[in-house]
Design a protein around this motif. Structure first.
Motif, PDB file in Angstrom:
ATOM      1  N   LYS A 135     -11.461  19.947  13.851  1.00 30.56           N
ATOM      2  CA  LYS A 135     -12.909  20.102  13.843  1.00 30.56           C
ATOM      3  C   LYS A 135     -13.619  18.787  13.543  1.00 30.56           C
ATOM      4  N   GLY A 136     -12.842  17.754  13.272  1.00 31.52           N
ATOM      5  CA  GLY A 136     -13.435  16.464  12.965  1.00 31.52           C
ATOM      6  C   GLY A 136     -12.382  15.384  12.867  1.00 31.52           C
ATOM      7  N   ILE A 137     -12.844  14.170  12.609  1.00 36.66           N
ATOM      8  CA  ILE A 137     -11.981  13.001  12.481  1.00 36.66           C
ATOM      9  C   ILE A 137     -12.330  12.306  11.173  1.00 36.66           C
ATOM     10  N   MET A 138     -11.317  11.956  10.392  1.00 37.19           N
ATOM     11  CA  MET A 138     -11.545  11.240   9.141  1.00 37.19           C
ATOM     12  C   MET A 138     -10.935   9.844   9.227  1.00 37.19           C
ATOM     13  N   VAL A 139     -11.772   8.843   8.991  1.00 35.24           N
ATOM     14  CA  VAL A 139     -11.358   7.440   9.070  1.00 35.24           C
ATOM     15  C   VAL A 139     -10.941   6.963   7.684  1.00 35.24           C
ATOM     16  N   HIS A 140      -9.746   6.373   7.609  1.00 38.01           N
ATOM     17  CA  HIS A 140      -9.223   5.814   6.366  1.00 38.01           C
ATOM     18  C   HIS A 140      -8.892   4.338   6.563  1.00 38.01           C
ATOM     19  N   SER A 141      -8.725   3.627   5.464  1.00 41.23           N
ATOM     20  CA  SER A 141      -8.103   2.307   5.512  1.00 41.23           C
ATOM     21  C   SER A 141      -7.102   2.223   4.374  1.00 41.23           C
ATOM     22  N   THR A 142      -6.121   1.354   4.537  1.00 39.16           N
ATOM     23  CA  THR A 142      -4.898   1.441   3.737  1.00 39.16           C
ATOM     24  C   THR A 142      -5.021   0.993   2.288  1.00 39.16           C
ATOM     25  N   GLY A 143      -6.010   0.151   1.965  1.00 36.98           N
ATOM     26  CA  GLY A 143      -6.167  -0.283   0.577  1.00 36.98           C
ATOM     27  C   GLY A 143      -5.183  -1.337   0.142  1.00 36.98           C
ATOM     28  N   ALA A 144      -4.528  -1.994   1.096  1.00 35.37           N
ATOM     29  CA  ALA A 144      -3.569  -3.055   0.770  1.00 35.37           C
ATOM     30  C   ALA A 144      -3.722  -4.173   1.786  1.00 35.37           C
ATOM     31  N   SER A 145      -3.606  -5.409   1.339  1.00 38.68           N
ATOM     32  CA  SER A 145      -3.758  -6.556   2.234  1.00 38.68           C
ATOM     33  C   SER A 145      -2.478  -6.756   3.036  1.00 38.68           C
ATOM     34  N   ASN A 146      -2.345  -5.938   4.070  1.00 35.18           N
ATOM     35  CA  ASN A 146      -1.170  -6.022   4.945  1.00 35.18           C
ATOM     36  C   ASN A 146      -1.549  -5.437   6.302  1.00 35.18           C
ATOM     37  N   PRO A 147      -1.951  -6.269   7.266  1.00 26.96           N
ATOM     38  CA  PRO A 147      -2.450  -5.765   8.543  1.00 26.96           C
ATOM     39  C   PRO A 147      -1.369  -5.368   9.541  1.00 26.96           C
ATOM     40  N   TRP A 148      -0.102  -5.513   9.166  1.00 22.80           N
ATOM     41  CA  TRP A 148       0.997  -5.297  10.114  1.00 22.80           C
ATOM     42  C   TRP A 148       1.378  -3.820  10.186  1.00 22.80           C
ATOM     43  N   LEU A 149       1.402  -3.298  11.387  1.00 19.74           N
ATOM     44  CA  LEU A 149       1.752  -1.893  11.597  1.00 19.74           C
ATOM     45  C   LEU A 149       3.159  -1.560  11.101  1.00 19.74           C
ATOM     46  N   LYS A 150       4.062  -2.515  11.167  1.00 18.75           N
ATOM     47  CA  LYS A 150       5.451  -2.249  10.777  1.00 18.75           C
ATOM     48  C   LYS A 150       5.576  -1.843   9.312  1.00 18.75           C
ATOM     49  N   ARG A 151       4.544  -2.172   8.510  1.00 18.00           N
ATOM     50  CA  ARG A 151       4.575  -1.752   7.095  1.00 18.00           C
ATOM     51  C   ARG A 151       4.557  -0.230   6.984  1.00 18.00           C
ATOM     52  N   TYR A 152       3.902   0.435   7.933  1.00 15.26           N
ATOM     53  CA  TYR A 152       3.708   1.887   7.843  1.00 15.26           C
ATOM     54  C   TYR A 152       4.425   2.677   8.939  1.00 15.26           C
ATOM     55  N   VAL A 153       4.652   2.037  10.080  1.00 11.68           N
ATOM     56  CA  VAL A 153       5.237   2.719  11.233  1.00 11.68           C
ATOM     57  C   VAL A 153       6.615   2.132  11.509  1.00 11.68           C
ATOM     58  N   GLY A 163       0.940 -10.119  17.076  1.00 10.68           N
ATOM     59  CA  GLY A 163      -0.405 -10.363  16.579  1.00 10.68           C
ATOM     60  C   GLY A 163      -1.497  -9.585  17.278  1.00 10.68           C
ATOM     61  N   SER A 164      -1.170  -8.910  18.370  1.00 14.88           N
ATOM     62  CA  SER A 164      -2.173  -8.108  19.074  1.00 14.88           C
ATOM     63  C   SER A 164      -2.422  -6.801  18.324  1.00 14.88           C
ATOM     64  N   ILE A 165      -3.547  -6.154  18.643  1.00 15.54           N
ATOM     65  CA  ILE A 165      -3.954  -4.930  17.957  1.00 15.54           C
ATOM     66  C   ILE A 165      -3.523  -3.708  18.754  1.00 15.54           C
ATOM     67  N   ALA A 166      -3.056  -2.701  18.061  1.00 14.18           N
ATOM     68  CA  ALA A 166      -2.627  -1.466  18.722  1.00 14.18           C
ATOM     69  C   ALA A 166      -2.913  -0.271  17.821  1.00 14.18           C
TER      70      ALA A 166
END
Length: 238
Positions: free
Chosen positions: A23-41, A79-82
């Motif tokens: 019914k909606g979309i909730m936007v979050h941000s990680t709260g840690a200085s680590n822009p690399w997707l591999k940290r989470y995925v 370095g590209s965004i995905a």
């Protein structure tokens, strides 16, 4: 949008297999200085890069916490965004708290934007635009619109999420708010709608059928009257 998919099948949230009607979309941000997707995925699919600490979220309870979102936005190894989809969109995520404080889990698709040090405007603009594109995609997929989009801190004020600041500790640093984010989604949805209307117009084909040929105009006019009475209201004489 650079949309990839790596479902976190080892996460307890995925294994629970509970579904929702978004019914909606909730936007979050990680709260840690680590822009690399591999940290989470993970694990590495050839694009993410290897997480040497193996602390990504593709495990039962990452860091001992019951947590999982539907997608992450951040940097690939090059370095590209995905955007990486990490849960089926209609699965119940664990992203905004537990119990009654986290009731948004039952209604909202969630995604995390990987934070950097919050000062890189170039990175911010890229992930902001990627997040807008993701929301446009999800709105079209589930019949939502910009008014159905909130961030975690707004979810808290609505009583459906735990007390987190994201993303309002970050967006204003670069001159953006959730209202400007929603406006960007709205504008792109309107652009997409116009494109689809143009495509539909291009695809339409019209065929004409001649129902008579007369040397006397009066006979042609009489036939035209008959045709219109029969329901062919756009019939005409040429």
């Amino acid at each position: 949008m650079n949309l990839q998919k790596l479902i976190l099948t080892k996460n307890a949230c995925y294994k629970a297999g509970k579904t929702i009607t978004p019914k909606g979309i909730m936007v979050h941000s990680t709260g840690a200085s680590n822009p690399w997707l591999k940290r989470y995925v993970g694990p590495d699919d050839g694009l993410l890069g290897k997480n040497q600490y193996n602390n990504h979220w593709n495990q039962d309870k990452p860091g001992g916490k019951q947590v999982c979102v539907h997608a992450f936005i951040g940097k690939l190894e090059d370095g590209s965004i995905a955007t990486y989809q990490t849960l089926p969109w209609n699965y119940r995520g664990w992203h905004c708290g537990s119990g009654w404080k986290g009731s948004g889990n039952n209604s909202h698709i969630s995604f995390e934007i990987c934070e950097d040090n919050l000062t890189d405007r170039s990175y911010f603009k890229k992930v902001f635009n990627e997040a807008v594109d993701l929301c446009v995609y999800l709105c079209k997929l589930y019949g939502l619109n910009e008014s159905n989009i909130i961030c975690h801190s707004e979810g808290y004020k609505l009583g459906i999420a735990s007390n987190h600041a994201d993303v309002m500790h970050w967006f204003p640093r670069h001159g953006e708010t959730m209202d400007s984010f929603r406006n960007a989604v709205k504008e792109r949805l309107q652009v997409e709608e116009k494109k689809e209307e143009k495509e539909e117009t291009k695809e339409k084909k019209y065929y004409r059928v001649q129902i008579g040929a007369y040397s006397v105009k009066a006979n042609a006019e009489a036939q035209l009257v008959k045709a219109k009475k029969a329901g062919f209201t756009d019939a005409y004489i040429k």
